[in-house]
Design an enzyme around this catalytic site. Sequence first.
Site, PDB file in Angstrom:
ATOM      1  N   ASP A 101       0.848  -1.200   0.000  1.00 47.61           N
ATOM      2  CA  ASP A 101       0.000   0.000   0.000  1.00 47.61           C
ATOM      3  C   ASP A 101       0.879   1.245   0.000  1.00 47.61           C
ATOM      4  O   ASP A 101       1.991   1.222   0.544  1.00 47.61           O
ATOM      5  CB  ASP A 101      -0.849   0.074   1.283  1.00 47.61           C
ATOM      6  CG  ASP A 101      -1.840  -1.058   1.400  1.00 47.61           C
ATOM      7  OD1 ASP A 101      -2.140  -1.693   0.371  1.00 47.61           O
ATOM      8  OD2 ASP A 101      -2.312  -1.304   2.525  1.00 47.61           O
TER       9      ASP A 101
HETATM   10  N1  URA Z   1      -1.162  -5.694   4.305  1.00 51.88           N
HETATM   11  C1  URA Z   1      -1.660  -4.441   4.256  1.00 51.88           C
HETATM   12  O1  URA Z   1      -2.676  -4.147   4.857  1.00 51.88           O
HETATM   13  N2  URA Z   1      -1.012  -3.529   3.513  1.00 51.88           N
HETATM   14  C2  URA Z   1       0.128  -3.795   2.825  1.00 51.88           C
HETATM   15  O2  URA Z   1       0.694  -2.908   2.182  1.00 51.88           O
HETATM   16  C3  URA Z   1       0.629  -5.102   2.904  1.00 51.88           C
HETATM   17  C4  URA Z   1      -0.033  -6.029   3.649  1.00 51.88           C
END
Ligand code: URA
Length: 234
Positions: A101
């Site tokens: 993310d």
């Molecule tokens: N889980 C999440 O919530 N975000 C990420 O970027 C990776 C794993």
Amino acid sequence: MRLGKYLAQAGIASRRGSEEIIREGRVMLGGKVCTDPARDVDGSKRVSVDGSEITPASTKLVYAVNKPIGVVSTSDDPAGRPTVVELVASPERLFPVGRLDIQTSGLILLTNDGELANLLTHPRYEVSKTYRARLGGGALGATALRALSGGVELADGPTLPARVHKIAAGLIEIEVREGRNHQVRRMCEAVGHPVNALERVAIGPLRIGRLHEGGHRRLSAKEVDALRDAASRG
Ligand code: URA
């Protein structure tokens, strides 16, 4: 990238060894002998050593990158935000292995090796990923920790068992074997502890170590082999 570094990254020899080979006049760049290891290589000219072409395809590159928050993990972004591939200057076209993310920092791999990327992201072989999550929602009790490790019911189904360690008050390390969208954030939210900060600290056996934020380093053949092994054990 400097010619000496380019040859070293192509696995021709060490950085020093590659510079020697260049000074010995054994390297041609764009059809002309080049004896300057500092000459810039941008991928537009053929490079050969002792008459054999070093092709991009023969150079398998895998980099570990420490992605900062605010950088997207796609190759290009229509919204013009900084991308993780811009963090590594390489004569080869690299692409990210999997996703993080935009608000998540930490370890992500870049490579030009499609076969390796497939192996590491294929749900059948999915290599585990370890995250450090700073959690809100007050004191973290044994019930929440048990729920996270046993499996949490999410809108798209229950999660697989995970390894969870409490490191300090409000700070956990969690190792998951699936790569669902926003998975760790959703899992923690589901047990009453929204994530305030999330960092990926390991992909299978590869830990982020002392790689500084925004920094990168090329993986050794041994590290790449260990990732392949982890995937095939998956
Ligand atoms: N889980 C999440 O919530 N975000 C990420 O970027 C990776 C794993």
